[in-house]
Design a protein around this motif. Structure first.
Motif, PDB file in Angstrom:
ATOM      1  N   PRO A 148       1.041  -1.387   0.201  1.00  0.00           N
ATOM      2  CA  PRO A 148      -0.215  -0.201  -0.189  1.00  0.00           C
ATOM      3  C   PRO A 148       0.944   1.157  -0.220  1.00  0.00           C
ATOM      4  N   GLY A 149       0.042   2.358  -0.856  1.00  0.00           N
ATOM      5  CA  GLY A 149       1.647   3.533  -1.190  1.00  0.00           C
ATOM      6  C   GLY A 149       2.649   3.340  -1.672  1.00  0.00           C
ATOM      7  N   LYS A 150       3.341   2.009  -2.095  1.00  0.00           N
ATOM      8  CA  LYS A 150       4.199   1.938  -2.328  1.00  0.00           C
ATOM      9  C   LYS A 150       3.824   1.801  -4.386  1.00  0.00           C
ATOM     10  N   ASP A 162       7.709  -7.452   4.030  1.00  0.00           N
ATOM     11  CA  ASP A 162       6.857  -8.375   3.213  1.00  0.00           C
ATOM     12  C   ASP A 162       5.160  -8.183   2.531  1.00  0.00           C
ATOM     13  N   THR A 163       4.792  -7.809   3.638  1.00  0.00           N
ATOM     14  CA  THR A 163       3.329  -7.401   3.104  1.00  0.00           C
ATOM     15  C   THR A 163       2.985  -6.744   1.874  1.00  0.00           C
TER      16      THR A 163
END
Length: 117
Positions: free
Chosen positions: A41-43, A89-90
């Motif tokens: 998320p966000g990356k 790693d999520t």
């Protein structure tokens, strides 16, 4: 056309392991490079690991020594063994396949990997 179907994601505690699998179907042409990407998320989406049809591998620095990519050319499958998982790693992990004869690149639907601390 190539269809990629992923499996094996899930929720695991830090230090645990998961194995992702991806099966390709539909193409009668040779699948060249196969790989796994991830997007948190966000990356931005990033390469995790890749493997050529000759077996040469490439890993992101963040996963070296923990993840192992493998493939079965006869079955058109690629797997990612993930050990010593960390919360960072999520992400959603995507399978990718490159078919040079078709000048095309294909993606799976993605599978969620969540690592709890």
């Amino acid at each position: 056309q190539v269809q990629l179907v992923e499996s094996g994601g899930g929720l695991v505690q830090a230090g645990g392991s998961l194995r992702l699998s991806c099966a390709a179907s539909g193409s009668i042409f040779t699948i060249n490079d196969m790989g796994w990407y991830r997007q948190a998320p966000g990356k931005e989406c990033e390469l995790v690991a890749a493997i050529t049809n000759g077996g040469s591998t490439n890993y992101a620095d963040s996963v070296k020594g923990r993840f192992t990519i493998s493939r079965d050319n006869a079955k058109n499958t690629v797997a990612l063994q993930m050990n010593d998982l960390k919360p960072e790693d999520t992400a959603v992990y995507y399978c990718n396949a490159d078919v040079q004869a078709l000048a095309a690149n294909y993606w799976g639907q993605g599978t969620q990997v969540t690592v709890s601390s």
